[in-house]
Design a protein around this motif. Structure first.
Motif, PDB file in Angstrom:
ATOM      1  N   PHE A 134       0.845  -1.222   0.047  1.00  0.00           N
ATOM      2  CA  PHE A 134       0.211  -0.063   0.122  1.00  0.00           C
ATOM      3  C   PHE A 134       0.777   1.233   0.124  1.00  0.00           C
ATOM      4  O   PHE A 134       1.767   1.285   0.728  1.00  0.00           O
ATOM      5  CB  PHE A 134      -0.897   0.043   1.279  1.00  0.00           C
ATOM      6  N   HIS A 135       0.490   2.225  -0.813  1.00  0.00           N
ATOM      7  CA  HIS A 135       1.284   3.505  -0.987  1.00  0.00           C
ATOM      8  C   HIS A 135       0.235   4.456  -0.686  1.00  0.00           C
ATOM      9  O   HIS A 135      -0.885   4.538  -1.017  1.00  0.00           O
ATOM     10  CB  HIS A 135       1.893   3.543  -2.254  1.00  0.00           C
ATOM     11  N   PHE A 136       0.670   5.776   0.045  1.00  0.00           N
ATOM     12  CA  PHE A 136      -0.182   6.722   0.271  1.00  0.00           C
ATOM     13  C   PHE A 136      -1.164   6.567   1.450  1.00  0.00           C
ATOM     14  O   PHE A 136      -2.426   7.305   1.444  1.00  0.00           O
ATOM     15  CB  PHE A 136      -1.064   7.374  -1.006  1.00  0.00           C
ATOM     16  N   ALA A 156       3.477  -1.852   3.650  1.00  0.00           N
ATOM     17  CA  ALA A 156       3.046  -0.337   3.376  1.00  0.00           C
ATOM     18  C   ALA A 156       4.209   0.611   3.470  1.00  0.00           C
ATOM     19  O   ALA A 156       5.052   0.314   4.467  1.00  0.00           O
ATOM     20  CB  ALA A 156       1.847   0.035   4.562  1.00  0.00           C
ATOM     21  N   THR A 157       4.125   1.623   2.788  1.00  0.00           N
ATOM     22  CA  THR A 157       5.227   2.761   2.835  1.00  0.00           C
ATOM     23  C   THR A 157       5.002   3.567   3.924  1.00  0.00           C
ATOM     24  O   THR A 157       3.867   4.183   3.990  1.00  0.00           O
ATOM     25  CB  THR A 157       5.116   3.513   1.499  1.00  0.00           C
ATOM     26  N   ALA A 158       6.190   3.772   4.752  1.00  0.00           N
ATOM     27  CA  ALA A 158       6.015   5.051   5.490  1.00  0.00           C
ATOM     28  C   ALA A 158       7.165   5.817   5.296  1.00  0.00           C
ATOM     29  O   ALA A 158       8.226   5.557   4.801  1.00  0.00           O
ATOM     30  CB  ALA A 158       6.056   4.617   6.904  1.00  0.00           C
ATOM     31  N   ALA A 238      15.931  -4.262   0.929  1.00  0.00           N
ATOM     32  CA  ALA A 238      16.024  -2.914   0.058  1.00  0.00           C
ATOM     33  C   ALA A 238      14.890  -2.841  -0.902  1.00  0.00           C
ATOM     34  O   ALA A 238      14.613  -4.106  -1.813  1.00  0.00           O
ATOM     35  CB  ALA A 238      17.384  -2.753  -0.190  1.00  0.00           C
ATOM     36  N   GLN A 239      14.272  -1.743  -1.430  1.00  0.00           N
ATOM     37  CA  GLN A 239      13.521  -1.617  -2.336  1.00  0.00           C
ATOM     38  C   GLN A 239      14.021  -0.853  -3.343  1.00  0.00           C
ATOM     39  O   GLN A 239      14.429   0.571  -3.076  1.00  0.00           O
ATOM     40  CB  GLN A 239      11.926  -1.237  -2.088  1.00  0.00           C
ATOM     41  N   LEU A 240      14.243  -1.125  -4.794  1.00  0.00           N
ATOM     42  CA  LEU A 240      14.977  -0.198  -5.523  1.00  0.00           C
ATOM     43  C   LEU A 240      13.980   0.057  -6.874  1.00  0.00           C
ATOM     44  O   LEU A 240      13.351  -0.900  -7.242  1.00  0.00           O
ATOM     45  CB  LEU A 240      16.241  -0.960  -5.942  1.00  0.00           C
ATOM     46  N   GLY A 241      13.692   1.312  -7.003  1.00  0.00           N
ATOM     47  CA  GLY A 241      12.954   1.694  -8.302  1.00  0.00           C
ATOM     48  C   GLY A 241      13.795   2.159  -9.521  1.00  0.00           C
ATOM     49  O   GLY A 241      13.903   1.852 -10.406  1.00  0.00           O
ATOM     50  N   THR A 242      14.205   3.212  -9.149  1.00  0.00           N
ATOM     51  CA  THR A 242      15.120   3.913 -10.327  1.00  0.00           C
ATOM     52  C   THR A 242      16.132   2.871 -10.981  1.00  0.00           C
ATOM     53  O   THR A 242      16.422   3.174 -12.098  1.00  0.00           O
ATOM     54  CB  THR A 242      15.911   5.142  -9.679  1.00  0.00           C
ATOM     55  N   ALA A 243      16.775   2.041 -10.068  1.00  0.00           N
ATOM     56  CA  ALA A 243      17.804   1.124 -10.528  1.00  0.00           C
ATOM     57  C   ALA A 243      17.288   0.279 -11.743  1.00  0.00           C
ATOM     58  O   ALA A 243      18.008  -0.055 -12.609  1.00  0.00           O
ATOM     59  CB  ALA A 243      18.205   0.254  -9.585  1.00  0.00           C
ATOM     60  N   ALA A 255      12.917   8.453 -24.758  1.00  0.00           N
ATOM     61  CA  ALA A 255      13.254   9.714 -24.375  1.00  0.00           C
ATOM     62  C   ALA A 255      13.642   9.917 -22.853  1.00  0.00           C
ATOM     63  O   ALA A 255      14.520  10.481 -22.210  1.00  0.00           O
ATOM     64  CB  ALA A 255      11.951  10.675 -24.395  1.00  0.00           C
ATOM     65  N   TYR A 256      12.796   8.950 -21.991  1.00  0.00           N
ATOM     66  CA  TYR A 256      13.027   8.649 -20.545  1.00  0.00           C
ATOM     67  C   TYR A 256      14.399   8.148 -20.352  1.00  0.00           C
ATOM     68  O   TYR A 256      15.182   8.596 -19.520  1.00  0.00           O
ATOM     69  CB  TYR A 256      11.933   7.841 -20.046  1.00  0.00           C
ATOM     70  N   ARG A 257      14.604   7.202 -21.087  1.00  0.00           N
ATOM     71  CA  ARG A 257      15.960   6.599 -20.861  1.00  0.00           C
ATOM     72  C   ARG A 257      17.147   7.368 -21.319  1.00  0.00           C
ATOM     73  O   ARG A 257      18.136   7.415 -20.578  1.00  0.00           O
ATOM     74  CB  ARG A 257      16.068   5.285 -21.960  1.00  0.00           C
ATOM     75  N   ALA A 325      12.628   9.774 -10.759  1.00  0.00           N
ATOM     76  CA  ALA A 325      13.775   9.252 -10.531  1.00  0.00           C
ATOM     77  C   ALA A 325      14.250   9.661  -9.233  1.00  0.00           C
ATOM     78  O   ALA A 325      13.870  10.834  -9.006  1.00  0.00           O
ATOM     79  CB  ALA A 325      14.666   9.671 -11.640  1.00  0.00           C
ATOM     80  N   GLY A 326      15.187   9.017  -8.653  1.00  0.00           N
ATOM     81  CA  GLY A 326      15.474   9.282  -7.315  1.00  0.00           C
ATOM     82  C   GLY A 326      16.841   9.994  -7.369  1.00  0.00           C
ATOM     83  O   GLY A 326      17.629  10.142  -8.419  1.00  0.00           O
ATOM     84  N   GLN A 327      17.313  10.282  -6.215  1.00  0.00           N
ATOM     85  CA  GLN A 327      18.765  11.132  -6.441  1.00  0.00           C
ATOM     86  C   GLN A 327      20.019  10.265  -6.675  1.00  0.00           C
ATOM     87  O   GLN A 327      20.787  10.753  -7.034  1.00  0.00           O
ATOM     88  CB  GLN A 327      18.870  11.806  -4.711  1.00  0.00           C
TER      89      GLN A 327
HETATM   90  C1  LIG Z   1       9.160   5.746 -12.115  1.00  0.00           C
HETATM   91  C2  LIG Z   1       8.800   5.464 -10.469  1.00  0.00           C
HETATM   92  C3  LIG Z   1       7.451   4.938 -10.084  1.00  0.00           C
HETATM   93  C4  LIG Z   1       7.035   4.677  -8.804  1.00  0.00           C
HETATM   94  N1  LIG Z   1       5.644   4.359  -8.724  1.00  0.00           N
HETATM   95  C5  LIG Z   1       5.399   3.765  -7.331  1.00  0.00           C
HETATM   96  C6  LIG Z   1       4.186   2.929  -7.204  1.00  0.00           C
HETATM   97  O1  LIG Z   1       3.441   3.000  -8.385  1.00  0.00           O
HETATM   98  N2  LIG Z   1       3.810   2.660  -6.104  1.00  0.00           N
HETATM   99  C7  LIG Z   1       4.714   2.652  -5.166  1.00  0.00           C
HETATM  100  O2  LIG Z   1       4.434   2.297  -3.777  1.00  0.00           O
HETATM  101  N3  LIG Z   1       6.024   3.432  -5.148  1.00  0.00           N
HETATM  102  C8  LIG Z   1       6.095   4.082  -6.518  1.00  0.00           C
HETATM  103  N4  LIG Z   1       7.380   4.559  -6.669  1.00  0.00           N
HETATM  104  C9  LIG Z   1       8.322   4.576  -5.552  1.00  0.00           C
HETATM  105  C10 LIG Z   1       9.150   3.232  -5.073  1.00  0.00           C
HETATM  106  O3  LIG Z   1       8.311   2.370  -4.644  1.00  0.00           O
HETATM  107  C11 LIG Z   1      10.384   3.673  -4.310  1.00  0.00           C
HETATM  108  O4  LIG Z   1      10.063   4.266  -2.920  1.00  0.00           O
HETATM  109  C12 LIG Z   1      11.556   4.445  -5.009  1.00  0.00           C
HETATM  110  O5  LIG Z   1      11.686   4.127  -5.953  1.00  0.00           O
HETATM  111  C13 LIG Z   1      12.779   4.465  -4.265  1.00  0.00           C
HETATM  112  O6  LIG Z   1      13.874   4.981  -4.484  1.00  0.00           O
HETATM  113  P1  LIG Z   1      14.862   4.901  -5.769  1.00  0.00           P
HETATM  114  O7  LIG Z   1      13.801   5.194  -6.919  1.00  0.00           O
HETATM  115  O8  LIG Z   1      15.889   5.957  -5.523  1.00  0.00           O
HETATM  116  O9  LIG Z   1      15.265   3.346  -5.830  1.00  0.00           O
HETATM  117  C14 LIG Z   1       7.927   4.902  -7.802  1.00  0.00           C
HETATM  118  C15 LIG Z   1       9.359   5.268  -8.067  1.00  0.00           C
HETATM  119  C16 LIG Z   1       9.552   5.452  -9.606  1.00  0.00           C
HETATM  120  C17 LIG Z   1      11.088   5.891  -9.788  1.00  0.00           C
END
Ligand SMILES: Cc1cc2nc3c(=O)[nH]c(=O)nc-3n(C[C@H](O)[C@H](O)[C@H](O)COP(=O)(O)O)c2cc1C
Length: 353
Positions: A134-136, A156-158, A238-243, A255-257, A325-327
């Protein structure tokens, strides 16, 4: 195998790594590739209808029999405010002009919160993904009980201690500690409250000390050294998104890439001016335009940004895109998701990196 936290070993995951759910960027192929590589692949269905989400889950299941996570958005429904929305459109009018786009007459709430979406709830209960996150915010206690009774684990995200304590009190199984470094939307429950903007490292320590739940670190983690640092802080994983955005399995367009692989990736900003809620992305014309006064509510403001981008992109202008994208963005690597998981694991176990 390492003695990872029971949250990971009970799911029979080989690695304490989660590919972040990324609505609009993640795909069934990405989630399946990550899960097949021994980490946890995620699908972000927050902006999808129940039917679209069902199709994504079924497609993922056809590609892997390993555990997957499905992520939903639990925000409060948008408070519609006609005056605020027309003021927001007026603020964006110069950008619509610049893009040669017609200013919309009105905006829509382009997707619903999971908390008002009975169909998606029923669909999850029927398909029973191994994990739902869950997010938000959080779902109702009744829905949570039903998901748990169906054998689904929950996360869930905190973004601060207060949210983490609500997550623990609700009986969720793990907390995703999202630091200020993170790409995409901040999972804060109430964006009207003061945001302490805690770093991943501080937040992880706080939650490890002050809650009894496994803490999953998120925000700015791009390689095995970052994962190791998070585990050293007491995180269970650990949860990685941007990677993962540059993986060929993601939905990110050319374009995003290109943006993520350019010098511009070093400049990200947290802004509510794109969607109506704070989110971090690579600074472009839309983010630089910023906000004058409060934006329209989330996701109503997002409707405007998406319409603007759609017209501009047709003419090859990607300055109005949401390139979240993250930092750690400059550290993103373009490799297939399975290879990225293997690389992260190798780096995690290396003596020095
Ligand atoms: C493109 C993108 C989309 C994201 N969409 C969601 C999402 O749908 N649900 C969610 O819980 N978090 C989402 N996040 C946040 C990620 O869960 C996570 O907190 C974040 O990617 C971690 O930081 P990092 O991008 O520096 O690894 C998203 C992040 C990115 C980069």
């Amino acid at each position: 195998m390492q003695p990872y936290h029971p949250f990971f070993s009970q799911l029979a995951l080989a690695h304490p790594i989660i590919q972040a759910p990324m609505a609009g960027v993640g795909t069934p192929r990405l989630a399946a590739a990550v899960s097949n590589a021994g980490a946890l692949g995620s699908l972000g269905i927050g902006a999808s209808t129940a039917a679209q989400a069902r199709a994504m889950i079924e497609e993922t299941r056809a590609l892997t029999d390993r555990p997957i996570n499905v992520n939903v958005f639990c925000h409060a429904p948008a408070r519609r405010d006609a005056a605020l929305e027309s003021a927001w459109l007026a603020h964006l009018a110069p950008l619509f002009d610049e893009a040669g786009a017609t200013l919309p007459a009105a905006l829509d709430e382009i997707y619903r919160t999971f908390n008002d979406d009975e169909e998606s709830f029923r669909m999850l209960l029927a398909l029973r993904p191994d994990v739902v996150s869950f997010h938000f915010g959080l779902p109702s206690s009744e829905r949570l009980a039903a998901l748990r009774a169906a054998g689904i684990r929950t996360m869930a995200t905190a973004t601060n201690l207060q949210e983490a304590l609500l997550i623990e009190a609700a009986g969720i199984d793990a907390i995703v500690a999202q630091g200020i470094e993170a790409g995409g939307h901040r999972g804060m429950f109430n964006p009207d409250l003061l945001d302490e903007r805690l770093s991943m490292a501080v937040l992880v320590r706080l939650l490890v000390k002050r809650t009894g739940l496994p803490v999953i670190a998120a925000g700015g983690i791009m390689d095995g050294a970052g994962i190791k640092a998070a585990l050293d802080l007491g995180a269970a994983g650990a949860q990685l998104g941007t990677a993962f955005i540059l993986s060929p399995e993601s939905m990110a367009n050319d374009a995003y890439r290109a943006n993520l692989q350019s010098e511009r990736a070093a400049t990200t900003a947290l802004t509510a001016a794109v969607s109506g809620r704070p989110a971090r992305g690579i600074v472009n014309r839309l983010i630089a335009h910023g906000a004058s006064g409060a934006p329209a509510a989330y996701p109503v403001a997002y409707d405007a940004a998406k319409q603007l981008h759609a017209v501009a992109a047709k003419a090859g202008n990607h300055e109005f895109a949401a390139h979240w994208a993250g930092q750690g963005a400059p550290l993103a690597r373009a490799m297939p998701a399975a290879q990225l998981v293997q690389t992260l694991v190798r780096e995690l176990h290396a003596d020095s990196t």
